[in-house]
Design a protein around this motif. Structure first.
Motif, mmCIF file in Angstrom:
data_model
loop_
_atom_site.group_PDB
_atom_site.id
_atom_site.type_symbol
_atom_site.label_atom_id
_atom_site.label_comp_id
_atom_site.label_asym_id
_atom_site.label_seq_id
_atom_site.Cartn_x
_atom_site.Cartn_y
_atom_site.Cartn_z
ATOM 1 N N LYS A 284 0.830 -1.190 0.000
ATOM 2 C CA LYS A 284 0.000 0.000 0.000
ATOM 3 C C LYS A 284 0.873 1.252 0.000
ATOM 4 O O LYS A 284 1.936 1.280 0.616
ATOM 5 N N ASN A 285 0.391 2.280 -0.683
ATOM 6 C CA ASN A 285 1.034 3.601 -0.725
ATOM 7 C C ASN A 285 2.435 3.563 -1.330
ATOM 8 O O ASN A 285 3.271 4.410 -1.027
ATOM 9 N N ALA A 286 2.702 2.584 -2.213
ATOM 10 C CA ALA A 286 4.017 2.480 -2.849
ATOM 11 C C ALA A 286 4.237 3.663 -3.795
ATOM 12 O O ALA A 286 3.295 4.205 -4.382
ATOM 13 N N ARG A 287 5.489 4.041 -3.940
ATOM 14 C CA ARG A 287 5.884 5.143 -4.811
ATOM 15 C C ARG A 287 6.979 4.634 -5.758
ATOM 16 O O ARG A 287 8.102 4.418 -5.333
ATOM 17 N N ILE A 288 6.608 4.449 -7.030
ATOM 18 C CA ILE A 288 7.533 3.972 -8.048
ATOM 19 C C ILE A 288 7.787 5.151 -8.985
ATOM 20 O O ILE A 288 6.872 5.656 -9.623
#
Length: 84
Positions: free
Chosen positions: A75-79
């Motif tokens: 959840k809330n990953a930033r790629i």
């Protein structure tokens, strides 16, 4: 052959054989293949996204031109843009 939940923004992205969780934002040119993306707890506003980018930070979701294959994103990953 994917499952895309409500509230997602898939902006010209390629999604194949994946599960895309709530409120996920996938930007143009990105690929998500054979993956699970858990989603986000909330949306980031366009103003907040612009602030993050201006300060050198990465907004939530999968950035433009990024390639995600055979991965599980929490959840809330930033790629970031162009990430592989």
């Amino acid at each position: 052959r994917s499952l895309v939940t409500e509230g997602c923004l898939l902006l010209g992205a390629k999604v194949h054989h994946s599960i895309i969780g709530l409120r996920t934002r996938i930007h143009p040119g990105a690929e998500v293949i054979d993956s699970i993306v858990m989603g986000s707890d909330n949306f980031e506003s366009e103003e907040r996204i612009a602030e993050l980018i201006a300060s050198g930070h990465v907004p939530m979701g999968v950035g433009a031109g990024a390639s995600v294959r055979r991965a599980i994103l929490d959840k809330n990953a930033r790629i970031g843009d162009g990430a592989v």
